[in-house]
Design a protein around this motif. Structure first.
Motif, PDB file in Angstrom:
ATOM      1  N   UNK A 123       0.831  -1.198   0.000  1.00 38.87           N
ATOM      2  CA  UNK A 123       0.000   0.000   0.000  1.00 38.87           C
ATOM      3  C   UNK A 123       0.872   1.258   0.000  1.00 38.87           C
ATOM      4  N   UNK A 124       1.960   1.221  -0.747  1.00 40.22           N
ATOM      5  CA  UNK A 124       2.918   2.326  -0.812  1.00 40.22           C
ATOM      6  C   UNK A 124       3.250   2.588  -2.273  1.00 40.22           C
ATOM      7  N   UNK A 125       3.313   3.837  -2.651  1.00 40.78           N
ATOM      8  CA  UNK A 125       3.691   4.212  -4.008  1.00 40.78           C
ATOM      9  C   UNK A 125       5.125   4.725  -3.991  1.00 40.78           C
ATOM     10  N   UNK A 126       5.947   4.203  -4.885  1.00 43.86           N
ATOM     11  CA  UNK A 126       7.339   4.622  -4.990  1.00 43.86           C
ATOM     12  C   UNK A 126       7.533   5.358  -6.302  1.00 43.86           C
ATOM     13  N   UNK A 127       8.536   6.240  -6.314  1.00 46.36           N
ATOM     14  CA  UNK A 127       8.834   7.013  -7.513  1.00 46.36           C
ATOM     15  C   UNK A 127      10.332   7.015  -7.758  1.00 46.36           C
ATOM     16  N   UNK A 128      10.692   7.058  -9.032  1.00 45.24           N
ATOM     17  CA  UNK A 128      12.095   7.180  -9.406  1.00 45.24           C
ATOM     18  C   UNK A 128      12.645   8.451  -8.769  1.00 45.24           C
ATOM     19  N   UNK A 129      13.823   8.352  -8.174  1.00 47.12           N
ATOM     20  CA  UNK A 129      14.463   9.494  -7.526  1.00 47.12           C
ATOM     21  C   UNK A 129      14.292   9.519  -6.021  1.00 47.12           C
ATOM     22  N   UNK A 130      13.350   8.730  -5.484  1.00 44.43           N
ATOM     23  CA  UNK A 130      13.167   8.708  -4.032  1.00 44.43           C
ATOM     24  C   UNK A 130      14.326   7.980  -3.359  1.00 44.43           C
ATOM     25  N   UNK A 131      14.651   8.421  -2.149  1.00 45.70           N
ATOM     26  CA  UNK A 131      15.642   7.737  -1.324  1.00 45.70           C
ATOM     27  C   UNK A 131      14.901   6.762  -0.430  1.00 45.70           C
ATOM     28  N   UNK A 132      15.561   5.657  -0.114  1.00 42.29           N
ATOM     29  CA  UNK A 132      14.891   4.622   0.663  1.00 42.29           C
ATOM     30  C   UNK A 132      15.882   3.823   1.480  1.00 42.29           C
ATOM     31  N   UNK A 133      15.319   3.011   2.354  1.00 41.21           N
ATOM     32  CA  UNK A 133      16.117   2.094   3.164  1.00 41.21           C
ATOM     33  C   UNK A 133      15.616   0.683   2.902  1.00 41.21           C
ATOM     34  N   UNK A 134      16.555  -0.224   2.723  1.00 42.19           N
ATOM     35  CA  UNK A 134      16.258  -1.628   2.468  1.00 42.19           C
ATOM     36  C   UNK A 134      17.044  -2.447   3.482  1.00 42.19           C
ATOM     37  N   UNK A 135      16.415  -3.457   4.064  1.00 41.33           N
ATOM     38  CA  UNK A 135      17.132  -4.371   4.951  1.00 41.33           C
ATOM     39  C   UNK A 135      17.457  -5.630   4.171  1.00 41.33           C
ATOM     40  N   UNK A 136      18.738  -5.984   4.150  1.00 43.07           N
ATOM     41  CA  UNK A 136      19.180  -7.188   3.454  1.00 43.07           C
ATOM     42  C   UNK A 136      19.785  -8.150   4.464  1.00 43.07           C
ATOM     43  N   UNK A 137      19.549  -9.433   4.243  1.00 40.63           N
ATOM     44  CA  UNK A 137      20.060 -10.469   5.140  1.00 40.63           C
ATOM     45  C   UNK A 137      21.441 -10.916   4.670  1.00 40.63           C
ATOM     46  N   UNK A 138      22.394 -10.874   5.580  1.00 38.11           N
ATOM     47  CA  UNK A 138      23.757 -11.318   5.285  1.00 38.11           C
ATOM     48  C   UNK A 138      23.825 -12.844   5.383  1.00 38.11           C
ATOM     49  N   UNK A 139      24.936 -13.412   4.949  1.00 39.51           N
ATOM     50  CA  UNK A 139      25.109 -14.865   5.001  1.00 39.51           C
ATOM     51  C   UNK A 139      25.009 -15.405   6.420  1.00 39.51           C
ATOM     52  N   UNK A 140      25.388 -14.589   7.415  1.00 34.30           N
ATOM     53  CA  UNK A 140      25.320 -15.048   8.806  1.00 34.30           C
ATOM     54  C   UNK A 140      23.916 -14.906   9.396  1.00 34.30           C
ATOM     55  N   UNK A 141      22.960 -14.436   8.587  1.00 35.43           N
ATOM     56  CA  UNK A 141      21.575 -14.330   9.032  1.00 35.43           C
ATOM     57  C   UNK A 141      21.183 -12.970   9.581  1.00 35.43           C
ATOM     58  N   UNK A 142      22.153 -12.097   9.818  1.00 36.96           N
ATOM     59  CA  UNK A 142      21.858 -10.768  10.360  1.00 36.96           C
ATOM     60  C   UNK A 142      21.283  -9.864   9.269  1.00 36.96           C
ATOM     61  N   UNK A 143      20.315  -9.036   9.642  1.00 38.63           N
ATOM     62  CA  UNK A 143      19.747  -8.058   8.709  1.00 38.63           C
ATOM     63  C   UNK A 143      20.454  -6.725   8.898  1.00 38.63           C
ATOM     64  N   UNK A 144      20.859  -6.110   7.787  1.00 38.38           N
ATOM     65  CA  UNK A 144      21.536  -4.817   7.843  1.00 38.38           C
ATOM     66  C   UNK A 144      20.807  -3.822   6.960  1.00 38.38           C
ATOM     67  N   UNK A 145      20.733  -2.558   7.410  1.00 37.68           N
ATOM     68  CA  UNK A 145      20.077  -1.537   6.585  1.00 37.68           C
ATOM     69  C   UNK A 145      21.027  -0.993   5.519  1.00 37.68           C
TER      70      UNK A 145
END
Length: 107
Positions: free
Chosen positions: A25-47
């Motif tokens: 329920x979110x609209x995104x646009x080209x040019x917006x800044x954002x934060x994504x959490x990705x899971x590392x190989x050790x299982x920890x999530x990093x922003x």
């Protein structure tokens, strides 16, 4: 950096907007800044923070910044990945330039 088939690029972001409205329920646009959490190989999530570059086949092309101390910089070699809208944790205000090539996200 991934090689992207230019024929897959969308001229408008309708496909991405429709997919993301359903999942977040979110609209995104080209040019917006954002934060994504990705899971590392050790299982920890990093922003990770970056900006939306394009919409390709229902996913967002994100150009990521690199954290250096308390600031963010654009890496020498572009770090670009395709991400589904469901991986975006939040939209951020544009960062403030605090020095030569150094940016800070101020809430």
């Amino acid at each position: 950096m991934a090689i992207i088939d230019q024929s897959k690029r969308t001229t408008n972001v309708f496909d991405c907007l429709n997919a993301d409205r359903v999942t977040q329920n979110q609209t995104y646009q080209v040019g917006q800044y954002l934060e994504v959490f990705l899971r590392a190989e050790n299982g920890a999530c990093r922003p990770y923070r970056g900006t939306i570059q394009d919409c390709i086949d229902g996913e967002w092309e994100i150009r990521f910044m690199e954290k250096k101390g308390g600031a963010y910089v654009w890496p020498v070699k572009d770090d670009i990945s395709l991400m589904p809208g469901s991986d975006i944790s939040q939209i951020l205000p544009p960062p403030t330039l605090i020095g030569r090539g150094k940016y800070k996200f101020i809430s």
